[in-house]
Design an enzyme around this catalytic site. Structure first.
Site, short mmCIF file in Angstrom:
data_model
loop_
_atom_site.label_atom_id
_atom_site.label_comp_id
_atom_site.label_asym_id
_atom_site.label_seq_id
_atom_site.Cartn_x
_atom_site.Cartn_y
_atom_site.Cartn_z
N PHE A 22 37.11 35.83 36.93
CA PHE A 22 37.47 34.97 35.78
C PHE A 22 38.39 33.87 36.32
CE2 PHE A 22 38.68 33.87 31.54
CZ PHE A 22 37.76 34.47 30.71
N PHE A 57 41.36 42.41 33.81
CA PHE A 57 41.48 43.69 33.11
C PHE A 57 40.85 44.83 33.91
CE2 PHE A 57 40.23 46.79 29.84
CZ PHE A 57 41.41 46.90 29.12
N ALA A 80 43.94 35.24 37.70
CA ALA A 80 44.70 34.31 36.86
C ALA A 80 44.40 34.62 35.40
CB ALA A 80 44.30 32.87 37.17
N ILE A 82 45.18 33.19 31.74
CA ILE A 82 45.69 31.93 31.17
C ILE A 82 45.72 32.02 29.65
CG2 ILE A 82 45.34 29.43 31.09
CD1 ILE A 82 43.89 29.71 33.81
N THR A 86 42.55 32.59 25.87
CA THR A 86 42.23 33.85 25.21
C THR A 86 43.27 34.26 24.17
OG1 THR A 86 41.94 36.22 25.54
CG2 THR A 86 43.27 35.09 27.18
N HIS A 88 43.60 37.22 23.45
CA HIS A 88 44.09 38.52 23.90
C HIS A 88 44.81 38.43 25.25
CE1 HIS A 88 39.82 38.49 25.23
NE2 HIS A 88 40.23 39.19 26.25
N PHE A 113 51.40 42.32 43.38
CA PHE A 113 51.01 41.72 42.10
C PHE A 113 50.78 40.22 42.30
CE2 PHE A 113 52.24 40.08 37.80
CZ PHE A 113 51.22 40.68 37.08
N1 INI Z 1 40.36 37.72 32.54
C1 INI Z 1 41.11 37.07 33.45
O1 INI Z 1 41.20 37.48 34.62
N2 INI Z 1 41.78 35.93 33.09
C2 INI Z 1 41.73 35.43 31.83
O2 INI Z 1 42.38 34.39 31.57
C3 INI Z 1 40.93 36.11 30.87
N3 INI Z 1 40.78 35.56 29.56
O3 INI Z 1 41.20 34.43 29.32
O4 INI Z 1 40.23 36.20 28.66
C4 INI Z 1 40.25 37.28 31.26
N4 INI Z 1 39.50 37.94 30.36
C5 INI Z 1 38.51 38.91 30.73
C6 INI Z 1 39.07 40.30 30.86
O5 INI Z 1 39.85 40.41 32.04
C7 INI Z 1 37.95 41.33 30.93
O6 INI Z 1 37.12 41.04 32.03
C8 INI Z 1 37.09 41.34 29.66
O7 INI Z 1 37.89 41.52 28.50
C9 INI Z 1 36.02 42.48 29.72
O8 INI Z 1 36.64 43.75 29.84
#
Ligand code: INI
Length: 153
Positions: A22, A57, A80, A82, A86, A88, A113
């Site tokens: 991401f 995540f 990253a 941001i 999002t 969330h 980290f």
């Molecule tokens: N994952 C990131 O690494 N950075 C982000 O900014 C981000 N945003 O913006 O949503 C993000 N979302 C995806 C998340 O990590 C999961 O992959 C997703 O929710 C599926 O489980």
């Protein structure tokens, strides 16, 4: 008095990097900085393995499985998160940071980290600079020091 400090040599160490796809352009800069730092401090290129996840995540579950196998001396989590992108943000940022800390403590293996948490893409880019201010580089430096410090306990 006796003090203990980790050396800044990564010779003979094996390191796994777990990195989120991401915001891939930013992640790639973090990876460049981290690998540059590791190899300049003695970690062999062949001793660095890179695992890509869809998002930040998902980083902890990969770290947790790698830690169970016990093949590596240290880990780096890169990505990253941001806020602007999002609703969330808080959940993703909180879960990845809690997950990383808990895996590091339970496995006894250092996990650096290297996740940027930023309000905007611009801020994130500033912390993933190729020439200066690269969180990938900084977190690689801390894992090198921690890998050695842990051998002194
Ligand atoms: N994952 C990131 O690494 N950075 C982000 O900014 C981000 N945003 O913006 O949503 C993000 N979302 C995806 C998340 O990590 C999961 O992959 C997703 O929710 C599926 O489980």
């Amino acid at each position: 008095m006796k003090e203990f400090k980790g050396s800044l040599s990564g010779k003979d160490k094996k390191v796994a990097i777990v990195i989120s796809r991401f915001n891939e352009a930013i992640s790639k800069n973090l990876l460049t900085g981290a690998v540059d730092c590791l190899t300049r401090h003695g970690v062999a290129d062949a001793s660095i393995d890179v695992y890509w996840t869809p998002g930040s995540f998902e980083i902890p579950v990969i770290l947790s499985n790698l830690a169970k196998k016990g093949k590596y001396d240290g880990y780096l989590a890169l990505g990253a998160v941001i806020r602007g992108e999002t609703p969330h943000f808080e959940y993703v940022a909180a879960e990845v940071s809690k997950g990383i800390a808990s895996i590091s403590i339970s496995s006894g293996i250092p996990v650096a980290f290297g996740i940027i948490t930023a309000d905007t893409v611009e801020q994130a880019k500033d912390r993933a600079g190729v020439k200066s201010g690269n969180k990938g580089w900084d977190s690689a430096m801390s894992v090198i020091e921690m890998m050695d410090l842990l051998t002194q306990i």
